[in-house]
Scaffold this motif. Sequence first.
Motif, PDB file in Angstrom:
ATOM      1  N   ARG A 159       0.816  -1.215   0.000  1.00 25.72           N
ATOM      2  CA  ARG A 159       0.000   0.000   0.000  1.00 25.72           C
ATOM      3  C   ARG A 159       0.842   1.255   0.000  1.00 25.72           C
ATOM      4  O   ARG A 159       0.368   2.348  -0.288  1.00 25.72           O
ATOM      5  CB  ARG A 159      -0.902   0.027   1.237  1.00 25.72           C
ATOM      6  N   LEU A 160       2.080   1.101   0.393  1.00 28.33           N
ATOM      7  CA  LEU A 160       2.921   2.270   0.598  1.00 28.33           C
ATOM      8  C   LEU A 160       3.764   2.500  -0.649  1.00 28.33           C
ATOM      9  O   LEU A 160       4.612   1.683  -1.012  1.00 28.33           O
ATOM     10  CB  LEU A 160       3.819   2.032   1.816  1.00 28.33           C
ATOM     11  N   ALA A 161       3.523   3.614  -1.308  1.00 27.68           N
ATOM     12  CA  ALA A 161       4.287   3.918  -2.518  1.00 27.68           C
ATOM     13  C   ALA A 161       5.595   4.599  -2.149  1.00 27.68           C
ATOM     14  O   ALA A 161       5.608   5.442  -1.246  1.00 27.68           O
ATOM     15  CB  ALA A 161       3.468   4.828  -3.436  1.00 27.68           C
ATOM     16  N   PRO A 162       6.688   4.281  -2.826  1.00 24.84           N
ATOM     17  CA  PRO A 162       7.982   4.887  -2.475  1.00 24.84           C
ATOM     18  C   PRO A 162       7.948   6.415  -2.534  1.00 24.84           C
ATOM     19  O   PRO A 162       8.623   7.082  -1.761  1.00 24.84           O
ATOM     20  CB  PRO A 162       8.949   4.309  -3.512  1.00 24.84           C
ATOM     21  N   GLU A 163       7.151   6.935  -3.472  1.00 25.57           N
ATOM     22  CA  GLU A 163       7.159   8.399  -3.594  1.00 25.57           C
ATOM     23  C   GLU A 163       6.395   9.096  -2.465  1.00 25.57           C
ATOM     24  O   GLU A 163       6.487  10.300  -2.304  1.00 25.57           O
ATOM     25  CB  GLU A 163       6.567   8.829  -4.948  1.00 25.57           C
ATOM     26  N   SER A 164       5.644   8.323  -1.716  1.00 22.08           N
ATOM     27  CA  SER A 164       4.903   8.942  -0.609  1.00 22.08           C
ATOM     28  C   SER A 164       5.434   8.498   0.743  1.00 22.08           C
ATOM     29  O   SER A 164       4.766   8.664   1.762  1.00 22.08           O
ATOM     30  CB  SER A 164       3.407   8.600  -0.695  1.00 22.08           C
ATOM     31  N   ALA A 165       6.589   7.897   0.766  1.00 31.22           N
ATOM     32  CA  ALA A 165       7.159   7.419   2.027  1.00 31.22           C
ATOM     33  C   ALA A 165       8.665   7.659   2.021  1.00 31.22           C
ATOM     34  O   ALA A 165       9.230   8.097   1.008  1.00 31.22           O
ATOM     35  CB  ALA A 165       6.867   5.933   2.216  1.00 31.22           C
ATOM     36  N   GLU A 166       9.285   7.402   3.166  1.00 28.03           N
ATOM     37  CA  GLU A 166      10.731   7.575   3.313  1.00 28.03           C
ATOM     38  C   GLU A 166      11.416   6.212   3.240  1.00 28.03           C
ATOM     39  O   GLU A 166      10.933   5.236   3.800  1.00 28.03           O
ATOM     40  CB  GLU A 166      11.051   8.213   4.674  1.00 28.03           C
ATOM     41  N   LEU A 167      12.550   6.183   2.572  1.00 27.71           N
ATOM     42  CA  LEU A 167      13.388   4.985   2.578  1.00 27.71           C
ATOM     43  C   LEU A 167      14.242   5.036   3.837  1.00 27.71           C
ATOM     44  O   LEU A 167      14.913   6.036   4.098  1.00 27.71           O
ATOM     45  CB  LEU A 167      14.295   4.958   1.343  1.00 27.71           C
ATOM     46  N   ILE A 168      14.200   3.969   4.605  1.00 29.33           N
ATOM     47  CA  ILE A 168      15.004   3.943   5.825  1.00 29.33           C
ATOM     48  C   ILE A 168      15.928   2.739   5.803  1.00 29.33           C
ATOM     49  O   ILE A 168      15.627   1.709   5.183  1.00 29.33           O
ATOM     50  CB  ILE A 168      14.130   3.920   7.099  1.00 29.33           C
ATOM     51  N   THR A 169      17.020   2.900   6.544  1.00 29.92           N
ATOM     52  CA  THR A 169      17.982   1.813   6.642  1.00 29.92           C
ATOM     53  C   THR A 169      17.835   1.060   7.957  1.00 29.92           C
ATOM     54  O   THR A 169      18.393  -0.020   8.114  1.00 29.92           O
ATOM     55  CB  THR A 169      19.406   2.355   6.552  1.00 29.92           C
ATOM     56  N   GLY A 170      17.117   1.648   8.870  1.00 29.43           N
ATOM     57  CA  GLY A 170      16.924   1.032  10.187  1.00 29.43           C
ATOM     58  C   GLY A 170      16.301   2.033  11.115  1.00 29.43           C
ATOM     59  O   GLY A 170      15.686   3.022  10.664  1.00 29.43           O
TER      60      GLY A 170
END
Lengths: 717, 223
Positions: A159-170
């Motif tokens: 449901r979560l699109a990359p363009e509307s969320a943050e990429l996290i490493t941890g």
Amino acid sequence: MTALRVVGASLRRASRFEPLRGAILAAGVAAFVLSVVSLAITTATYAGWDSRAEERAGRIAALFPDEEPRALWRHGFDLVDGRQVDVVYLAPLVEDPPLPPGLARWPRAGEVFLSPAVAEALGVSVGDRTRHGTLIGLVDREGLVEHGEGLVYVGAEGRLAPESAELITGFGSDRFEQPRAIADRRPLATFLGVQIALLVVPATWLLFTGIRIGAVQRARRVRIVTMLGMRPRQVRALLWGESRSPWGLGALVALLGTVLFLVVDVALPGASLAVDAQDVRSGGVLVVVAFVAALVLSAWACSSRVGLKAERRRDRPRSSSGPSWLARTLAVARVARGGLSLVLAAITVIGQNIAVGEGRVDLVPIIALVGTTLTLAALPADAVVWIELYARRRRAVAWGAGDAAGLTGAAQLLARPRPAARFGATAAIIVVIVTVTSGLLTTLGQDAAQALAVQRHLGGSVATIQTFRQAGAESRELTLDALRRDYVVAAIQPDGEGMSVVAPRGEDVETFVPGGRPPSWLAYVAGTEVGHRVDEIEDGPGATVLVTRRDGTPIEMEALRDQLGALSVPMWQAELPGEGFVVGTASSLYQMRWLTWFGSIGLVLTLVALWSNYSNELLRAVRSLLAIQMLAPSDAFVKRVLAGRIVAPVAVAVFGGGVLALVLSIPPVPGETMSLPYGIVLACVVASFVTGVIAWSVTWRACVRGARSLSLGVPEE
Amino acid sequence: MVIALDVQGLSVALGGRLVLDAFDVRVERGESVAIVGPSGTGKTTLLNCVLGTVRPLSGRALVAGHDVTRLSRSRLARLRAEHLGVVFQHGELLGELTPVENVALPALIVGRPREPAVARVTELLEAFGVPTDREATDHLSGGERQRTALARALVNEPTLVLADEPTGSLDPAIRDRVADVLFDTPARRECGLLVVTHDPFISARADRVVHLERVLATDEVQA
């Protein structure tokens, strides 16, 4: 020195009014020490909150380029039981995504973890379905910033699109300031400032009030022993002996209170504010230092001569020795001086109207704050003038009617108006603050209610959004940019008659009803009909943001809510009376119940200090009435004298405060209703009068009973 | 001759100590009696008993025929208002009021109409040489305040006037003026006067002097 302390203790026990002084002094010591310790507890608690918040914060991949992105992370808000909670949406990018602190496992699509507070508010348990998904577990304590926190983790895989969320490493980062749902999480400096103003200052006043009870007699003793050759250290030992026992009792109470915070988690009921004992223990050194420092300061105050400084008889009427015209001029000036607060209130209202007329709505809150503060600052001195005018008139009337009690009460009030004015002014200030605040709430609520009304009128094609000024322009822009992917963003601006949709580049302008102007720091989204398209425009100051879907379909409120990020969306289904209070503004103010708590505690301390101070005055007054009271067949004479000294001046001051409150409640925008402020003012006047009567009843019983035991001989202290 | 005060067998204990033991004294209207004695012999206690603020162990104190030791609080207050006038050592005037208002208070409290009360007050104050303008009583001299206190004690035309060290805080010149007015009162106002004093000059002005010794002895000296 020990002998002197023992002498001091004996003097204390010999005093007729020692129980009163001892109780107030003990309360003052306890309140003062606990208020100082509370500053240390707050600092330690904030440190714990910040530490856990950092451990929970997502490590944004863009800030850590050497680390591999392992999950998608988006932060949002929701309303649960009228309270905002954090909602974190998670979607994995790898087989073993990083686990947020406090979670037993990664939430899959359609699964949620709730904090205990949210689960309790929703009344759900593991396995139940919630709006965000199926509850599979509760967030453990280490995953919560504070144990009463509202937090939801949503498995949003797919449901979560990359363009509307943050990429996290941890998880675990101090390099990203994530927004907080809990609006009462003010910066530490702000919180400490409020604590000092609402707790430490009243507690200090209560402490010195306890020290000053019986100050006249104690100061006389100090003068005598000083003339006998006693050195300052010896005098201090004597004074310490007089205060040692009540100080000890107060210190013991403070110690118990401090230990409580070290051992037990303490939550303010009704407020989203909890103190974790673990955090307090982590800051134990600071807490101990604060405790010891406050004890030492209070002990120094109890054993010093600071509290014994004699009051100057500033209020004694002076014989006029100058020309009569000067006396008349001074009298007129004095009466005119009594209107200063009213003038300041009028200037405040006029200034607000001018600001609105000039289109500087952003100045309205500033003018209101400064003007109201100045008005309140002038109020106590004005109250003295009002009370003097009343007492002068009352005295003349009582003498003409042969009313002995009325004459005596009015004459004593006229001779020393400040103690009565102090109490009355405090009650009047409370009236003004409550009324102005209620007027502000009414205004805010009306704006929100207006938005809801517009929304209903125009159907489901619109959404009402409130932005927080504290979120900052940058945050608002980020959110509006996110909205513009799916929505058309326009603006509504006030045009003098109502509100118009402002569209650049020649688009149609539509006028909305009902009218009204929102404050500049609130932006509501109210709607237009489907199909009325406008291009994107700037969100200017004082404008209302308008949104409609680009594809023309009805807006799904939940989907919009998920997208809004730092904004909150009011519950469109709110049907309560005064429903504006439920929407947005009320939600944020609801979060500030900690302020109500601190304010209430500070108010209680202030009133106790005020009454203790005034009781001293009343005891002296009753002593002076002994000779006359002997001739009265009942206590009615003394009762009526005290009534003239308490109830009447309080009523006079509160009435004046009510007038000021009405003036300050005049809204800067014409057309808004005023029914609630008037009702509040009336309620406050009645409440203050009743409070005065109750207080008088309590005081006269104590004073009259004490006076009965007085007899001929050397005057008592 | 009407008896203003008749104390019979009065015994009083304070703080566990017997202060007065079977004490007797009588004061007639038009007569002044001075009570003298060292500190702690019960002079002020005697006045408190006559005022009704202290209950005796035994005996009675009759003021204008009424036993003050057995009256209820309201009747006692009425008795004080109608038959007793008190001059306190420190005046006990209300400094915020004018002399006229201070002296008028007892009359107003018992319900007398204001106009006649003020007329009587003015007559008394003028007779005692106290200014009747609107100055607060706090601004009067010590002697003027004591004379004002005496006027207040006389405003209701009492049967008995009690004076507790009425000149104790005054210098000799003023003391003499106050004493003149004080001891002129019984004959002029047809009331009894009971004065408690340390000052032999004051006690010598009285018609009779009663010595109080510690606990027991009572000697009477005819003036």
